[in-house]
Motif scaffolding. Structure first.
Motif: not given
Length: 443
Positions: A159-170
């Motif tokens: 199960v993949l979990c979203g990991d976005i933050n201010d350093y990467g990802g939208t």
């Protein structure tokens, strides 16, 4: 593919059902029948032979028959929080404070990873999971497509979990992945909304995630309240704890999962209970980084579900559910000054059933008709499991990886008696991982 597992002791994890002798029948990755045995008349005791009541014994109908040898068959463990590709950082940055460890060592090294790196590093983690009886993981990491490819190629459930933050990802990335990986209900790979942490994520980004969670009525998962420093700095910024602040932004309207949950205020517990949030405790990682001990007993006393994770191999440093289970109960007994705190049966439920639920894997939470055949065989014919006075307690208090005799996912055996059946040789995986580590970290 039709499989029969017979001559087994079975722990279904269904509503405190006791262990019984019987067999499990599997077809196309799903459990079709779970059949208790009847003792033959005139026999008694644990060594008595057992027969299946009214069961056709014709072996011609099976593609595969497995004699469990009176060992235990149970649902596999669910590692409810990990970062699989961090295997390359094992024993690289140890004995450091969390913030220094993360920002000075981990983030700079991770910035050098390629997709192909993630693919091989994940395969190494899968091997380790299988030896520990872990049949699925809640994996938070970047370059998810390569992690997913590694899971599918090895036959592992992820199960993949979203990991976005201010350093990467939208947020657009999160939505696209949510749709992409949840299209096929029978897939080995699925996805849940998440982000790294409050302290790495702007208010604006969290508000966008809140709207996305509302759109799909989906839970949100996040690292939270792992250290005192994290909580204190959030109070300085927002006037609230991380739990209170994120809840004020609407992130938990549809439930979710908190990874760690070590330093909590009284108000935080009420929010967790009201919002139906599960806490995933990671005792080995929290100990090694001196983050603290999560108040697991209080969570359970308040009806807040708790699952178990290993965290990543950079902070643990191993992916061993047996060690985690023992630490969960042992630490609570010391923390609460109470040897009755968090008994073994509760810990086993955390490692199997609760983990499945927080990961959205309700069809993998027990052994029953219609459930997925994600099963493990625990070798009871080892000295650390005798006498067989209480097998559940033995699993938590005395078992180890040496007792994992077989790991099956989706009805396919991926690990058995020390041999991996994942479409790749261990030697090739070790060679590639070594090359990656040397390139990024040096010899």
């Amino acid at each position: 593919m039709k499989t029969r597992i017979y001559n087994a002791r079975i722990l279904t994890m269904e509503n405190e059902r006791e262990i019984f002798d019987g067999e499990i029948q599997i077809e196309d990755g799903l459990i079709t029948r779970v059949i208790p045995c009847e003792k033959e008349e005139g026999n008694s005791g644990s060594g008595a032979r057992a027969t299946l009541a009214g069961q056709d014994r014709d072996s011609g109908q099976w593609d595969q028959e497995i004699d469990a040898g009176r060992n235990l068959i149970m649902p596999g463990f669910k590692n409810a929080h990990t970062h699989s590709p961090m295997t390359f950082l094992r024993s690289y940055a140890d004995d450091m404070k969390l913030q220094e460890w993360l920002f000075d060592k981990v983030f700079p090294a991770e910035a050098k990873l390629t997709g192909e790196d993630v693919f091989w590093l994940t395969k190494l983690a899968v091997m380790e999971y299988l030896t520990s009886g872990i049949t699925s993981v809640f994996d938070m990491y970047k370059l998810k497509e390569e992690s997913a490819r590694a899971a599918v190629e090895t036959g592992f459930r992820m199960v993949l979990c979203g990991d976005i933050n201010d350093y990467g990802g939208t947020v657009r990335d999160v939505e696209n992945d949510f749709i992409k990986y949840n299209e096929k209900k029978d897939s080995l790979v699925s996805y849940q909304i998440g982000f790294h942490a409050e302290y790495t994520t702007s208010r604006e980004l969290m508000e966008q995630l809140s709207k996305l969670a509302d759109k799909y009525k989906a839970p949100v998962n996040v690292h939270c309240s792992e250290t005192k420093k994290e909580v204190e700095e959030c109070r300085e910024r927002s006037g609230m704890t991380p739990v209170g602040y994120m809840d004020s932004l609407g992130l938990f309207r549809h439930g979710g999962g908190l990874f760690h949950g070590v330093h909590m205020d009284d108000s935080d517990f009420e929010i967790l209970r009201e919002r139906n949030i599960c806490v995933v405790t990671n005792p080995a990682s929290n100990l090694k980084l001196a983050s603290g001990i999560a108040p697991v007993k209080r969570y359970l006393d308040m009806g807040i579900p708790v699952a178990v994770g290993t965290d990543g191999p950079a902070s643990n440093n191993c992916l061993d559910m047996f060690r985690e289970m023992f630490l969960v109960t042992g630490l609570q007994k010391v923390l609460c000054d109470d040897p009755e705190a968090v008994p073994a049966v509760d810990v086993l439920k955390m490692a199997v059933t609760n983990g499945a639920h927080v990961m959205g894997l309700d069809d993998c939470d027990s052994i029953a008709a219609g459930k997925r055949a994600d099963l493990i065989m625990i070798d009871l014919m080892q000295p650390n499991m005798h006498p067989l006075q209480n097998i559940e307690k033995n699993i938590v208090y005395s078992a180890s990886k040496q007792n994992v005799k077989m790991t099956m996912i989706n009805g396919k055996i991926l690990y058995q008696d020390g041999t991996f059946k994942i479409g790749e040789t261990p030697e090739r995986i070790y060679e590639n991982v070594g090359r990656i580590s040397e390139r990024i970290l040096g010899k």
